[in-house]
Design a protein around this motif. Structure first.
Motif, PDB file in Angstrom:
ATOM      1  N   VAL A 136      52.098  40.921  29.657  1.00 56.54           N
ATOM      2  CA  VAL A 136      53.186  40.942  30.638  1.00 56.54           C
ATOM      3  C   VAL A 136      52.636  41.136  32.054  1.00 56.54           C
ATOM      4  O   VAL A 136      51.561  41.689  32.232  1.00 56.54           O
ATOM      5  CB  VAL A 136      54.202  42.084  30.362  1.00 56.54           C
ATOM      6  N   SER A 137      53.395  40.660  33.037  1.00 54.62           N
ATOM      7  CA  SER A 137      53.136  41.079  34.411  1.00 54.62           C
ATOM      8  C   SER A 137      54.474  41.254  35.112  1.00 54.62           C
ATOM      9  O   SER A 137      55.465  40.611  34.761  1.00 54.62           O
ATOM     10  CB  SER A 137      52.242  40.086  35.149  1.00 54.62           C
ATOM     11  N   SER A 151      47.818  34.152  33.836  1.00 56.65           N
ATOM     12  CA  SER A 151      46.993  33.816  35.004  1.00 56.65           C
ATOM     13  C   SER A 151      47.671  34.353  36.257  1.00 56.65           C
ATOM     14  O   SER A 151      47.581  35.530  36.551  1.00 56.65           O
ATOM     15  CB  SER A 151      46.724  32.321  35.058  1.00 56.65           C
ATOM     16  N   SER A 152      48.384  33.518  36.978  1.00 52.06           N
ATOM     17  CA  SER A 152      48.933  33.965  38.257  1.00 52.06           C
ATOM     18  C   SER A 152      50.189  34.824  38.087  1.00 52.06           C
ATOM     19  O   SER A 152      51.151  34.394  37.470  1.00 52.06           O
ATOM     20  CB  SER A 152      49.279  32.759  39.122  1.00 52.06           C
ATOM     21  N   PRO A 153      50.208  36.036  38.658  1.00 56.52           N
ATOM     22  CA  PRO A 153      51.431  36.844  38.624  1.00 56.52           C
ATOM     23  C   PRO A 153      52.423  36.405  39.703  1.00 56.52           C
ATOM     24  O   PRO A 153      53.550  36.854  39.740  1.00 56.52           O
ATOM     25  CB  PRO A 153      50.924  38.259  38.921  1.00 56.52           C
ATOM     26  N   VAL A 154      51.956  35.514  40.593  1.00 55.05           N
ATOM     27  CA  VAL A 154      52.799  35.022  41.687  1.00 55.05           C
ATOM     28  C   VAL A 154      53.098  33.562  41.407  1.00 55.05           C
ATOM     29  O   VAL A 154      52.194  32.773  41.164  1.00 55.05           O
ATOM     30  CB  VAL A 154      52.062  35.148  43.041  1.00 55.05           C
ATOM     31  N   GLU A 181      51.043  45.785  35.063  1.00 54.72           N
ATOM     32  CA  GLU A 181      50.545  45.065  33.896  1.00 54.72           C
ATOM     33  C   GLU A 181      50.194  46.092  32.835  1.00 54.72           C
ATOM     34  O   GLU A 181      50.122  47.284  33.106  1.00 54.72           O
ATOM     35  CB  GLU A 181      49.268  44.265  34.249  1.00 54.72           C
ATOM     36  N   GLU A 212      32.770  36.234  36.933  1.00 57.87           N
ATOM     37  CA  GLU A 212      33.385  35.635  35.741  1.00 57.87           C
ATOM     38  C   GLU A 212      33.461  34.128  35.959  1.00 57.87           C
ATOM     39  O   GLU A 212      33.863  33.672  37.036  1.00 57.87           O
ATOM     40  CB  GLU A 212      34.794  36.202  35.512  1.00 57.87           C
ATOM     41  N   ILE A 268      35.240  30.693  34.582  1.00 62.93           N
ATOM     42  CA  ILE A 268      36.356  30.213  33.775  1.00 62.93           C
ATOM     43  C   ILE A 268      36.336  28.695  33.753  1.00 62.93           C
ATOM     44  O   ILE A 268      36.402  28.050  34.804  1.00 62.93           O
ATOM     45  CB  ILE A 268      37.696  30.759  34.329  1.00 62.93           C
ATOM     46  N   ARG A 305      43.481  35.029  40.347  1.00 64.26           N
ATOM     47  CA  ARG A 305      44.556  34.892  39.353  1.00 64.26           C
ATOM     48  C   ARG A 305      45.355  33.620  39.602  1.00 64.26           C
ATOM     49  O   ARG A 305      45.710  32.882  38.685  1.00 64.26           O
ATOM     50  CB  ARG A 305      45.478  36.123  39.407  1.00 64.26           C
ATOM     51  N   ILE A 306      45.649  33.379  40.886  1.00 57.32           N
ATOM     52  CA  ILE A 306      46.408  32.187  41.256  1.00 57.32           C
ATOM     53  C   ILE A 306      45.593  30.939  40.917  1.00 57.32           C
ATOM     54  O   ILE A 306      46.126  29.947  40.415  1.00 57.32           O
ATOM     55  CB  ILE A 306      46.777  32.269  42.755  1.00 57.32           C
ATOM     56  N   GLN A 345      43.393  30.665  38.525  1.00 59.94           N
ATOM     57  CA  GLN A 345      43.365  30.432  37.071  1.00 59.94           C
ATOM     58  C   GLN A 345      44.503  29.510  36.665  1.00 59.94           C
ATOM     59  O   GLN A 345      44.347  28.610  35.850  1.00 59.94           O
ATOM     60  CB  GLN A 345      43.524  31.751  36.307  1.00 59.94           C
ATOM     61  N   LYS A 346      45.669  29.761  37.249  1.00 61.17           N
ATOM     62  CA  LYS A 346      46.831  28.910  36.978  1.00 61.17           C
ATOM     63  C   LYS A 346      46.586  27.508  37.540  1.00 61.17           C
ATOM     64  O   LYS A 346      46.921  26.505  36.900  1.00 61.17           O
ATOM     65  CB  LYS A 346      48.078  29.534  37.607  1.00 61.17           C
ATOM     66  N   ASP A 383      44.551  25.482  35.195  1.00 60.20           N
ATOM     67  CA  ASP A 383      45.365  24.953  34.093  1.00 60.20           C
ATOM     68  C   ASP A 383      46.184  23.742  34.538  1.00 60.20           C
ATOM     69  O   ASP A 383      46.250  22.729  33.832  1.00 60.20           O
ATOM     70  CB  ASP A 383      46.312  26.035  33.554  1.00 60.20           C
ATOM     71  N   ASN A 433      50.399  29.514  46.372  1.00 64.73           N
ATOM     72  CA  ASN A 433      50.864  29.303  45.006  1.00 64.73           C
ATOM     73  C   ASN A 433      49.978  28.269  44.318  1.00 64.73           C
ATOM     74  O   ASN A 433      49.310  27.472  44.976  1.00 64.73           O
ATOM     75  CB  ASN A 433      52.362  28.966  44.960  1.00 64.73           C
ATOM     76  N   PRO A 434      49.944  28.305  42.985  1.00 68.20           N
ATOM     77  CA  PRO A 434      49.003  27.456  42.242  1.00 68.20           C
ATOM     78  C   PRO A 434      49.165  25.966  42.543  1.00 68.20           C
ATOM     79  O   PRO A 434      48.171  25.243  42.630  1.00 68.20           O
ATOM     80  CB  PRO A 434      49.344  27.752  40.773  1.00 68.20           C
ATOM     81  N   GLU A 435      50.410  25.507  42.754  1.00 67.36           N
ATOM     82  CA  GLU A 435      50.642  24.075  43.023  1.00 67.36           C
ATOM     83  C   GLU A 435      49.957  23.650  44.315  1.00 67.36           C
ATOM     84  O   GLU A 435      49.337  22.583  44.380  1.00 67.36           O
ATOM     85  CB  GLU A 435      52.151  23.769  43.107  1.00 67.36           C
TER      86      GLU A 435
END
Lengths: 183, 360
Positions: free
Chosen positions: A33-34, A60-63, B180, B248, B250, B267-268, B270-271, B274, B345-347
């Motif tokens: 979860v986030s 992955s992204s929490p945003v 989290e 790390e 990925i 984190r962003i 990583q998305k 994908d 944002n990832p996009e």
């Protein structure tokens, strides 16, 4: 399974705690979860929102920019988040105070008049749990058993006597939610 | 079994410090890291482990309290956000000069100046290139999850004492404020005086008959001695670069393009990896975990494999300079950033990758 949710409304409506209970329930059911809140000047009155992700995989992204489900509790949030629902996704809103209803044709829209019902039956403090119940009816991403565990974990011990009231509100919410547009 | 909790990044740092056997926290509130002090005040570790928690009268006072505690060989730490970390720089430079181990947490917000309370990564230069005056380095760890916020506290103390050098956890409002799942470590008892004497024989713990006086200072007016001191610091920083690089990788094995990002931006990304792979673009992500020492060698190796690199940072382009130095012109390196508290944002990361790196 990955469910990406935005919950948005006024500060004080229980937006953040609703997200927290959902997230904690997810953990209890062994999911990832986030919970990412808006923490800006919004917190001091005005709008509040939280992004909750519940997934079977590493998150992955929490945003996020787009969501599977938007739970919308005031007009400002409707204006801001209607267009962030993914095509084919879900928009759930409380009709109280809404002057411009959602217009998109490519998403599922549900309405839950929880604010009215909560004040009618004198359960305004658990209004947010009614909304959560409505959401869980559509998307049972965590089971009732784990919602209870989530409540136990997220409420301080001195408030555990309120858990039955919260559970009751969740059940009311499940009955209260009505389809507006189903794809 | 380890304890599982849903926590904010800031709370996880505070809880981890109690569990790591920290002796003292000295801080001053500032958004977006006030939960650290608030959490400690609620937990009252001074009644359980004996860890001191003190709200100082200012950031400057707090960092000098850390200096004092660290001089006695105690595990001390402080936290703040960008403008407050600027105020602490004199003390940080003095601690680096006096070779004092300590933990400093910076939950970054947008700048310059008071800027905004929203997240940013614009203190990368400040954390990795100095910040205070003089030739010094901090060990800098960049967590990308609440779990790492908790895990990096004992790691930072371990490295700080190993090298007698201040360590910093550089994070931001995203990781600090988000909740989290986190697995908490077992409680480690605070060091006894005997343990401190053994672990840190340099500490000012009271002179005994069988040893010389210990002196903690960053001042030496004898230039020859000061030069020797600076050279010994240089050897220490070199040893960190040889032994402490953490990162790390990925989806890098078959990558034709590479994203480089740390902390919340990673984190962003990583998305974004994908999303890009779903479109058939073979992209990987390298996430530096230590910002100093920087993962130069893994980047240099990847420069021989990929056609281009894009750094994603919430700043005008800071880490990108270290990436360019690492790849030494071997491959094109571009930067994408958002500013003023806006989180990419990832996009849009995928869009920029397509236009700036692949299409160019």
């Amino acid at each position: 399974m990955t469910e990406e949710i935005i919950i948005a409304g006024f500060g004080g409506q229980g937006v953040l705690s609703m997200g927290k209970i959902l997230a904690y329930s997810g953990i209890m059911q062994n999911k990832e979860v986030s919970w990412m809140p808006s923490y800006g000047p919004e917190m001091r009155g005005g709008t509040a929102n939280v992004t909750v992700i519940v997934s079977d995989e590493r998150i992955s992204s929490p945003v996020l920019n787009l969501f599977d489900t938007a739970i919308i509790l005031n007009q400002q949030s409707m204006d801001k988040f209607e267009n962030t629902v993914k095509k084919g996704g879900y928009l759930i809103y409380d009709g109280n105070g809404i002057t411009r209803h959602p217009v998109r044709k490519d998403i599922n829209i549900y309405r839950i008049d929880a604010a009215d019902e909560a004040s009618k039956i004198g359960l305004t403090k658990v209004f947010n749990m009614m909304v959560l119940g409505g959401y869980l009816k559509l998307k049972p991403i965590v089971s009732d058993e784990y919602i209870r565990k989530g409540l136990e974990k997220s409420l301080p011990m001195r408030h555990h006597s309120l858990i039955p009231e919260n559970e009751k509100a969740i059940e009311i919410g499940k009955k209260l939610i009505k389809p507006v547009q189903v794809l | 079994m380890k304890e599982l909790r849903l926590m904010k990044g800031n709370e996880a740092i505070a809880e981890a410090a109690i569990r790591a056997g920290a002796d003292g926290y000295f801080g001053y509130p500032i958004t977006p890291q006030s939960e650290i002090l608030e959490y400690l005040m609620v937990q009252k570790p001074y009644e359980t482990t004996g860890m001191v928690v003190l709200q100082a009268e200012s950031e400057v006072a707090a960092i000098n309290m850390v200096y004092g505690g660290a001089s006695c060989g105690k595990k001390c730490w402080t936290s703040s956000s960008s403008p407050g970390i600027s105020l602490k720089q004199e003390g940080i430079s003095y601690m680096a000069g006096a070779e004092l181990p300590a933990l400093i947490v910076n939950v970054v917000r947008g700048g310059p100046g008071l800027g905004t309370i929203q997240p940013s990564q614009s203190d990368y230069f400040q954390a990795t290139k100095g910040g205070g005056h003089g030739d010094y380095r901090l060990l800098v760890l960049a967590p990308a999850s609440v779990q790492e916020m908790a895990d990096f506290v004992p790691l930072a103390f371990e490295l700080a004492f190993k090298y007698r050098n201040p360590a910093m956890i550089l994070t931001d409002g995203v990781i600090g404020q988000m909740m989290e799942k986190v697995e908490l470590q077992e409680f480690v008892p605070r060091w006894t005086q005997e343990e401190i004497n053994k672990i840190s024989p340099w500490a000012t713990t009271g002179k005994t008959r069988d040893r010389e006086r210990n002196i903690i200072t960053s001042l030496d007016l004898d230039s020859n001695k000061q030069e020797r001191h600076v050279l010994s610091l240089e050897r220490k920083y070199k040893a960190m670069e040889d032994n402490e690089v953490r990162f790390e990788k990925i989806q890098c094995d078959d990558a034709e393009y590479l994203l480089v990002a740390f902390g919340s931006s990673a984190r962003i990304c990583q998305k974004a990896v994908d999303l890009a792979r779903a479109k058939g673009i073979k992209v990987g992500l390298l996430r530096p975990i230590t910002l100093f020492p920087f993962p130069k060698i893994p980047l240099y190796k990847l420069a021989h494999q990929v056609k281009g690199m894009l750094t994603v940072e919430m700043n005008l382009g800071q880490m990108v300079e270290d990436v360019r130095l690492a790849v030494n012109g071997k491959v094109k390196v571009e930067h994408f950033g958002r500013y003023g508290g806006i989180i990419p944002n990832p996009e849009e990361v995928v869009n920029i990758l397509e236009t700036k790196i692949i299409g160019a």
